[in-house]
Write a protein that holds these residues in place. Structure first.
Motif, PDB file in Angstrom:
ATOM      1  N   ASP A  15       1.036   2.628   3.545  1.00 59.89           N
ATOM      2  CA  ASP A  15       0.228   3.788   3.157  1.00 59.89           C
ATOM      3  C   ASP A  15       1.105   5.029   3.016  1.00 59.89           C
ATOM      4  N   LYS A  46      -8.558   0.434  -6.468  1.00 53.22           N
ATOM      5  CA  LYS A  46      -8.625   0.883  -5.074  1.00 53.22           C
ATOM      6  C   LYS A  46      -9.936   1.641  -4.860  1.00 53.22           C
ATOM      7  N   HIS A  88       1.385   5.279  -2.146  1.00 49.92           N
ATOM      8  CA  HIS A  88       0.869   6.262  -3.105  1.00 49.92           C
ATOM      9  C   HIS A  88       2.072   6.992  -3.692  1.00 49.92           C
ATOM     10  N   HIS A 116       0.840  -1.205   0.000  1.00 49.35           N
ATOM     11  CA  HIS A 116       0.000   0.000   0.000  1.00 49.35           C
ATOM     12  C   HIS A 116       0.875   1.255   0.000  1.00 49.35           C
TER      13      HIS A 116
HETATM   14 ZN   LIG Z   1      -3.747   4.800   1.119  1.00 49.12          ZN
END
Ligand SMILES: [Zn+2]
Length: 445
Positions: free
Chosen positions: A359, A233, A135, A133
């Protein structure tokens, strides 16, 4: 209410090659692929038959000299087995040999004189780690992820399909980006400026309350797939990191999430979910993994076991909120952390596969070893924590044995750490060397 029937609209044509996403991402980060390639010292060489598919570019991918990492203890995360004074030989982007000095003698001889040699004596050699996970929207983001030891990642969405372009880089320029499983745009009611990521998204600008109708959710999912997303997602709940939002409200229910899963046509769906109801709806809609999952119920855990749904607790993202200067977020972090730790233990005991995802966003990258350490603190053994960031994560990404283990013919992705990861997961935070796609991208030896 949706007045448009996007279901009947044709699926947008795949059109990635004609768009300058890569240049945009590089400009955003203020660096160029050429400068990174120069730093990595790659030499251009023709490799017949190995040219990446795509537009007919005249040049050839960069290649790196063979690499030998010798003298360290090589750990297999699948079995927990370890080879002392082991030798790893990487050549042509693959593992050419791995084993004892005896077992690797021939492979070492085959690259002698051409190979770069790293001495890992007194250290531990592992496959490159996997972060399920992240970005990443720029080259600098990709570089920061690699520096932390993650050589394969799953995107949790990007703003303008930069993750799709990053996914294309390893085949041309080893070591510039981790191997990326791209997600494209976040399937969420409000696309914001991501509406500009593709002209085919223009119809969605007409929706007064955003992307909520099942036909619109399916349309957005199809645009993502046509642009090269390999996973999708979406969300059941609002974000936890925004004080004004309550992550226990429902954004998408089971019916809406089912529309996304159906439109994904087998591409795994990762779903951001916090509330018991949100998580349950997502699991029953058939998502492949639950992201965050703080308030998962016992009944949903049983359903996750039945369906093989993965759990990505994103420990660092949740627990680090406790240190936020914002009092709402700090209170939220303090409240959620022990609940999430208990959820991880309950899921583990029930037999849910737990995977490591940080994340990380942009260059604000949490090293994947930190997530593994936090999973161990929640109740995983050191080996289980290692597996969450290697073999389990690789399986979730569909990488088989090529990632998450060091096996002959697998990816030339490896790390060297200073301490024994089988004794303590915190060893995974002590990354000394990172090799991605055969390129040495970090060397602290
Ligand atoms: Zn995320």
């Amino acid at each position: 209410m949706c007045l448009h029937d996007h279901t009947s609209a044709p699926t947008p044509a795949a059109s990635l090659p004609r768009r300058g996403i890569l240049a945009g991402a590089a400009a955003l980060a203020g660096i160029s692929v050429a400068s990174i390639a120069a730093q990595l010292g790659g030499a251009s060489a023709a490799q017949a038959g190995e040219k990446p598919s795509g537009p007919n570019y005249h040049g050839s991918p960069l290649t790196h000299p063979p690499l030998i990492i010798e003298g360290g203890t090589i750990v297999d995360p699948q079995t927990g087995g370890a080879i002392e004074d082991g030798v790893l030989v990487l050549d042509g982007g693959k593992v050419a040999a791995v084993g004892t000095r005896d077992e690797t003698r021939e492979a070492v001889a085959a690259v002698a004189g051409r190979a770069r040699v790293l001495n890992a004596s007194g250290r531990w050699v592992l496959p490159g780690l996997v972060d399920v996970h992240v970005h990443a929207n720029a080259l600098a983001d990709a570089r920061a992820i690699l520096q932390g030891g993650a050589t394969s990642v799953r995107s949790g969405s990007s703003s303008f399909y930069q993750d799709v372009a990053l996914a294309a880089l390893p085949a041309w320029a080893p070591g510039v980006s981790p191997r990326m499983t791209p997600a494209g745009l976040f399937i969420s009611p409000d696309l914001g400026d991501s509406l500009l990521a593709d002209p085919d998204l223009a119809p969605l600008a007409t929706l007064p309350t955003g992307v909520r109708e099942t036909a619109d959710l399916a349309y957005l999912t199809r645009v993502n797939l046509s642009r090269g997303a390999q996973v999708i997602k979406t969300r059941a709940n609002p974000r936890a990191g925004i004080p004004e939002q309550d992550p226990r409200e429902l954004v998408y229910n089971q019916e809406q999430l089912s529309a996304v899963v159906k439109a994904a046509r087998g591409a795994g769906v990762l779903c951001h979910a916090y509330s018991a109801e949100g998580i349950d709806g997502a699991v029953r809609a058939g998502v492949r993994s639950i992201e965050h999952g703080v308030f998962v119920s016992e009944g949903t855990i049983a359903e996750m076991v039945r369906r093989g749904t993965y759990f990505t607790p994103t420990m660092d993202a949740i627990t680090s909120m406790a240190a936020s200067p914002n009092p709402v977020l700090a209170a939220r972090g303090k409240e959620y952390a022990p609940i999430l730790q208990a959820a991880v233990r309950a899921a583990k005991e029930a037999g849910v596969t737990i995977v490591a995802g940080t994340d990380s966003f942009g260059t604000d990258v949490t090293p994947i070893g930190t997530e593994a350490r936090l999973l161990a603190e929640a109740g995983l053994s050191p080996l289980e924590a290692l597996q969450s960031a290697t073999v389990h994560a690789a399986r979730l990404l569909g990488l088989g044995n090529d990632a998450g283990r060091l096996v002959r013919g697998g990816f030339a992705d490896a790390i060297v750490v200073d301490a024994d990861p089988l004794s303590s997961a915190s060893a995974l935070e002590q990354v000394r060397v990172v090799v991605a796609q055969g390129a040495v991208v970090r060397n602290g030896l």
